[in-house]
Design a protein around this motif. Structure first.
Motif, mmCIF file in Angstrom:
data_model
loop_
_atom_site.group_PDB
_atom_site.id
_atom_site.type_symbol
_atom_site.label_atom_id
_atom_site.label_comp_id
_atom_site.label_asym_id
_atom_site.label_seq_id
_atom_site.Cartn_x
_atom_site.Cartn_y
_atom_site.Cartn_z
ATOM 1 N N LYS A 74 40.654 30.315 42.652
ATOM 2 C CA LYS A 74 41.435 30.343 41.411
ATOM 3 C C LYS A 74 40.707 29.607 40.282
ATOM 4 C CE LYS A 74 45.821 29.524 41.329
ATOM 5 N NZ LYS A 74 46.016 30.473 40.261
ATOM 6 N N ASN A 109 44.345 36.372 39.140
ATOM 7 C CA ASN A 109 44.674 34.971 39.388
ATOM 8 C C ASN A 109 46.148 34.803 39.747
ATOM 9 O OD1 ASN A 109 43.427 32.518 39.698
ATOM 10 N ND2 ASN A 109 43.250 32.081 37.524
ATOM 11 N N ALA A 113 47.492 33.475 43.387
ATOM 12 C CA ALA A 113 48.438 32.352 43.487
ATOM 13 C C ALA A 113 49.667 32.704 44.308
ATOM 14 C CB ALA A 113 48.860 31.915 42.088
#
Length: 117
Positions: A74, A109, A113
């Motif tokens: 990330k 991203n 997550a």
């Protein structure tokens, strides 16, 4: 400690909303090859970086398990996003592939997550 972590999670979400929102508002302009990186996109990415680092530190201080590989991936994606947005922030228009890459990386991203467990 939980309240502080939750505050930083909320700020992290606000940062990603700013970055993705800036991208989404420029999609029509991207189609006309006139998109530009807005200040909100840069500030959103910076907010994500600062709050993400704080979240890792707070979670480790609270003796919670942190997936360092996930955080590293990330962070790498966010560094690329920040680099693209920062370098081209003052230009009147950004090339369509570069602008689309920022949107795709931001979306990636988000999926990293939420889906990487």
């Amino acid at each position: 400690m939980d309240v502080l972590i939750n505050v930083f999670v909320a700020l992290h979400i606000i940062g990603i909303a700013s970055l993705l929102g800036g991208f989404l508002t420029q999609m029509k302009a991207m189609g006309e090859n006139a998109a530009r990186f807005t200040p909100a996109m840069l500030h959103g990415a910076l907010t994500m970086l600062v709050t993400g680092v704080a979240l890792v530190g707070l979670n480790q201080a609270d003796d919670q398990t942190v997936n360092n590989i996930k955080i590293g991936v990330k962070l790498a994606v966010l560094i690329v996003i920040l680099g693209l947005v920062y370098v081209k922030r003052d230009e009147e228009k950004v090339d369509k592939p570069m602008f689309a890459a920022v949107g795709a990386l931001t979306t990636a991203n988000i999926f990293i997550a939420t889906l990487w467990t």
